[in-house]
Design a protein around this motif. Sequence first.
Motif, PDB file in Angstrom:
ATOM      1  N   GLU A 158       0.835  -1.218  -0.032  1.00  0.00           N
ATOM      2  CA  GLU A 158      -0.109  -0.031  -0.080  1.00  0.00           C
ATOM      3  C   GLU A 158       1.042   1.279   0.062  1.00  0.00           C
ATOM      4  OE1 GLU A 158      -3.004   0.573  -0.447  1.00  0.00           O
ATOM      5  OE2 GLU A 158      -3.454  -1.637  -0.689  1.00  0.00           O
ATOM      6  N   GLY A 159       1.910   1.360   0.674  1.00  0.00           N
ATOM      7  CA  GLY A 159       2.945   2.467   0.775  1.00  0.00           C
ATOM      8  C   GLY A 159       4.516   2.277   0.223  1.00  0.00           C
ATOM      9  N   ARG A 160       4.807   3.378  -0.257  1.00  0.00           N
ATOM     10  CA  ARG A 160       6.280   3.230  -0.583  1.00  0.00           C
ATOM     11  C   ARG A 160       7.197   2.623   0.575  1.00  0.00           C
ATOM     12  NH1 ARG A 160       9.956   4.855  -4.385  1.00  0.00           N
ATOM     13  NH2 ARG A 160       8.375   5.976  -5.475  1.00  0.00           N
ATOM     14  N   SER A 161       7.115   2.873   1.704  1.00  0.00           N
ATOM     15  CA  SER A 161       7.983   2.535   2.746  1.00  0.00           C
ATOM     16  C   SER A 161       7.985   0.773   2.936  1.00  0.00           C
ATOM     17  CB  SER A 161       7.683   2.905   4.151  1.00  0.00           C
ATOM     18  OG  SER A 161       6.408   2.941   4.564  1.00  0.00           O
ATOM     19  N   MET A 162       6.548   0.244   2.614  1.00  0.00           N
ATOM     20  CA  MET A 162       6.466  -1.128   2.835  1.00  0.00           C
ATOM     21  C   MET A 162       7.089  -1.790   1.463  1.00  0.00           C
ATOM     22  SD  MET A 162       5.464  -3.867   4.614  1.00  0.00           S
ATOM     23  CE  MET A 162       4.593  -3.283   5.907  1.00  0.00           C
ATOM     24  N   ALA A 163       7.035  -1.153   0.203  1.00  0.00           N
ATOM     25  CA  ALA A 163       7.403  -1.607  -0.843  1.00  0.00           C
ATOM     26  C   ALA A 163       8.866  -1.553  -0.949  1.00  0.00           C
ATOM     27  CB  ALA A 163       6.903  -0.911  -2.108  1.00  0.00           C
ATOM     28  N   ASP A 164       9.554  -0.508  -0.300  1.00  0.00           N
ATOM     29  CA  ASP A 164      10.809  -0.432  -0.254  1.00  0.00           C
ATOM     30  C   ASP A 164      11.673  -1.680   0.565  1.00  0.00           C
ATOM     31  OD1 ASP A 164      11.147   1.864  -1.591  1.00  0.00           O
ATOM     32  OD2 ASP A 164      11.192   3.027   0.288  1.00  0.00           O
ATOM     33  N   ARG A 165      10.701  -2.281   1.433  1.00  0.00           N
ATOM     34  CA  ARG A 165      11.188  -3.408   2.614  1.00  0.00           C
ATOM     35  C   ARG A 165      11.725  -4.765   1.709  1.00  0.00           C
ATOM     36  NH1 ARG A 165       9.119  -4.929   8.385  1.00  0.00           N
ATOM     37  NH2 ARG A 165      10.502  -6.707   8.788  1.00  0.00           N
ATOM     38  N   VAL A 166      10.846  -4.691   0.602  1.00  0.00           N
ATOM     39  CA  VAL A 166      11.188  -5.881  -0.238  1.00  0.00           C
ATOM     40  C   VAL A 166      12.484  -5.913  -0.856  1.00  0.00           C
ATOM     41  CG1 VAL A 166      10.675  -7.106  -2.414  1.00  0.00           C
ATOM     42  CG2 VAL A 166       8.926  -5.902  -1.266  1.00  0.00           C
ATOM     43  N   GLY A 167      13.243  -4.552  -1.440  1.00  0.00           N
ATOM     44  CA  GLY A 167      14.616  -4.781  -1.677  1.00  0.00           C
ATOM     45  C   GLY A 167      15.420  -4.786  -0.666  1.00  0.00           C
ATOM     46  N   GLU A 168      14.971  -4.248   0.452  1.00  0.00           N
ATOM     47  CA  GLU A 168      15.976  -4.134   1.739  1.00  0.00           C
ATOM     48  C   GLU A 168      16.079  -5.544   2.196  1.00  0.00           C
ATOM     49  OE1 GLU A 168      13.765  -1.363   4.233  1.00  0.00           O
ATOM     50  OE2 GLU A 168      14.259   0.119   3.105  1.00  0.00           O
ATOM     51  N   GLU A 169      14.857  -6.587   2.241  1.00  0.00           N
ATOM     52  CA  GLU A 169      15.155  -7.742   2.857  1.00  0.00           C
ATOM     53  C   GLU A 169      16.060  -8.693   1.948  1.00  0.00           C
ATOM     54  OE1 GLU A 169      14.074  -9.037   5.526  1.00  0.00           O
ATOM     55  OE2 GLU A 169      12.692  -7.579   6.594  1.00  0.00           O
ATOM     56  N   VAL A 170      15.889  -8.453   0.811  1.00  0.00           N
ATOM     57  CA  VAL A 170      16.879  -9.023  -0.326  1.00  0.00           C
ATOM     58  C   VAL A 170      18.407  -8.547  -0.030  1.00  0.00           C
ATOM     59  CG1 VAL A 170      17.533  -9.464  -2.673  1.00  0.00           C
ATOM     60  CG2 VAL A 170      15.206  -9.469  -2.025  1.00  0.00           C
ATOM     61  N   GLU A 171      18.634  -7.498   0.027  1.00  0.00           N
ATOM     62  CA  GLU A 171      19.726  -6.736   0.289  1.00  0.00           C
ATOM     63  C   GLU A 171      20.347  -7.347   1.645  1.00  0.00           C
ATOM     64  OE1 GLU A 171      21.658  -2.466  -0.338  1.00  0.00           O
ATOM     65  OE2 GLU A 171      20.263  -2.575   1.077  1.00  0.00           O
ATOM     66  N   SER A 172      19.589  -7.451   2.626  1.00  0.00           N
ATOM     67  CA  SER A 172      20.174  -8.243   3.911  1.00  0.00           C
ATOM     68  C   SER A 172      20.497  -9.664   3.944  1.00  0.00           C
ATOM     69  CB  SER A 172      19.015  -8.166   4.944  1.00  0.00           C
ATOM     70  OG  SER A 172      17.939  -8.966   4.591  1.00  0.00           O
ATOM     71  N   LEU A 173      20.277 -10.303   2.575  1.00  0.00           N
ATOM     72  CA  LEU A 173      20.742 -11.657   2.698  1.00  0.00           C
ATOM     73  C   LEU A 173      22.251 -11.784   2.394  1.00  0.00           C
ATOM     74  CD1 LEU A 173      18.123 -12.767   0.237  1.00  0.00           C
ATOM     75  CD2 LEU A 173      18.243 -13.828   2.310  1.00  0.00           C
ATOM     76  N   TRP A 174      22.833 -10.462   2.152  1.00  0.00           N
ATOM     77  CA  TRP A 174      24.496 -10.457   1.883  1.00  0.00           C
ATOM     78  C   TRP A 174      25.011 -11.017   3.271  1.00  0.00           C
ATOM     79  CZ3 TRP A 174      27.477  -9.749  -1.903  1.00  0.00           C
ATOM     80  CH2 TRP A 174      27.135  -8.845  -2.878  1.00  0.00           C
ATOM     81  N   LEU A 175      24.539 -10.663   4.499  1.00  0.00           N
ATOM     82  CA  LEU A 175      25.209 -10.894   5.764  1.00  0.00           C
ATOM     83  C   LEU A 175      24.100 -11.990   6.527  1.00  0.00           C
ATOM     84  CD1 LEU A 175      26.721  -7.625   6.749  1.00  0.00           C
ATOM     85  CD2 LEU A 175      27.738  -9.437   5.911  1.00  0.00           C
ATOM     86  N   ASN A 176      22.694 -11.874   6.394  1.00  0.00           N
ATOM     87  CA  ASN A 176      21.873 -12.726   6.957  1.00  0.00           C
ATOM     88  C   ASN A 176      21.328 -13.967   6.164  1.00  0.00           C
ATOM     89  OD1 ASN A 176      22.193 -10.900   9.531  1.00  0.00           O
ATOM     90  ND2 ASN A 176      21.531  -9.469   8.306  1.00  0.00           N
ATOM     91  N   GLY A 177      22.108 -14.287   5.232  1.00  0.00           N
ATOM     92  CA  GLY A 177      21.307 -15.367   4.486  1.00  0.00           C
ATOM     93  C   GLY A 177      22.384 -16.363   3.870  1.00  0.00           C
ATOM     94  N   PRO A 178      21.954 -17.298   3.041  1.00  0.00           N
ATOM     95  CA  PRO A 178      23.020 -18.388   2.622  1.00  0.00           C
ATOM     96  C   PRO A 178      24.329 -17.705   2.031  1.00  0.00           C
ATOM     97  CG  PRO A 178      20.750 -18.780   1.664  1.00  0.00           C
ATOM     98  CD  PRO A 178      20.703 -17.382   2.524  1.00  0.00           C
ATOM     99  N   GLY A 179      25.463 -18.301   2.264  1.00  0.00           N
ATOM    100  CA  GLY A 179      26.617 -17.683   1.753  1.00  0.00           C
ATOM    101  C   GLY A 179      26.657 -17.698   0.398  1.00  0.00           C
ATOM    102  N   GLY A 180      27.965 -16.707   0.118  1.00  0.00           N
ATOM    103  CA  GLY A 180      28.204 -16.794  -1.279  1.00  0.00           C
ATOM    104  C   GLY A 180      27.215 -15.876  -2.412  1.00  0.00           C
ATOM    105  N   PRO A 181      26.642 -15.014  -1.859  1.00  0.00           N
ATOM    106  CA  PRO A 181      25.487 -14.386  -2.897  1.00  0.00           C
ATOM    107  C   PRO A 181      26.342 -13.593  -3.790  1.00  0.00           C
ATOM    108  CG  PRO A 181      25.377 -13.333  -0.841  1.00  0.00           C
ATOM    109  CD  PRO A 181      26.328 -14.494  -0.778  1.00  0.00           C
ATOM    110  N   GLY A 182      25.747 -13.196  -4.909  1.00  0.00           N
ATOM    111  CA  GLY A 182      26.249 -12.104  -5.777  1.00  0.00           C
ATOM    112  C   GLY A 182      25.548 -11.066  -5.759  1.00  0.00           C
ATOM    113  N   GLY A 183      25.875 -10.193  -6.797  1.00  0.00           N
ATOM    114  CA  GLY A 183      25.530  -8.793  -6.671  1.00  0.00           C
ATOM    115  C   GLY A 183      23.766  -8.631  -6.669  1.00  0.00           C
ATOM    116  N   VAL A 184      23.560  -7.491  -5.548  1.00  0.00           N
ATOM    117  CA  VAL A 184      22.186  -7.362  -5.402  1.00  0.00           C
ATOM    118  C   VAL A 184      21.483  -6.065  -6.193  1.00  0.00           C
ATOM    119  CG1 VAL A 184      20.522  -6.608  -3.254  1.00  0.00           C
ATOM    120  CG2 VAL A 184      22.335  -8.374  -3.067  1.00  0.00           C
TER     121      VAL A 184
END
Length: 216
Positions: A158-184
């Motif tokens: 419904e709002g931009r801030s919640m939509a922004d969270r989608v990309g932020e959650e993906v970006e957080s996988l750098w350090l808080n997800g499976p190892g060895g990811p590529g570019g985000v």
Amino acid sequence: MPIVEVFKNGEGIISKTPGSGGVVSVQTCKEQLLYEVMDPSTYITPDVVADFSNVQFQEVEQNCVHVTGGVARPDGQFQSDTWRQSRFIGEGFIAYAGHGAIERAQMAQAIVEQRLKDAGIASQDMKSDLVGMNALHGDAAGRPEPYEVMFRIAARAEGRSMADRVGEEVESLWLNGPGGPGGVRKYTRPVIAAYSTTIRRSAVKSNVNIVEVDER
């Protein structure tokens, strides 16, 4: 590209220039008729109101088809409107390669989907897939296991801030997800809706400007 001559009574002739590629036949006309049809009995176009419920094709000669079944053009001029809704779409990408790439991408997918659900985004407003594995044909069988895949997720909020969270959650996988990811990569964009209607023809002013260019 085919040529369509539309007559005032709603009929028309579909043909193409001699020597060009492609085929104009009853079969190809039927296939194109089904493309992006809304109301098949009252499909408004700039020239006519097409009645697809009673369309008839007749091949009068090679690459020339006579079409009947339409009605006269509407009193209003066809118009496509767009408007910006209050909702936004957030999107994120992250790549995995090498040993266990699919398993790591699937784990990342499960993590982000669950975190977005916990944040209040409904599952029907989310779409996620693994590019290189199932982004186009789904879980089709008989394909070789890819060496690299990209996890992609998009969600409507419904709002931009919640939509922004989608990309932020993906970006957080750098350090808080499976190892060895590529570019985000991450994006947020507004939802633009389209609507077809008519406008009075008297309100539409047409102008033709001919510009002569000296090519010497």
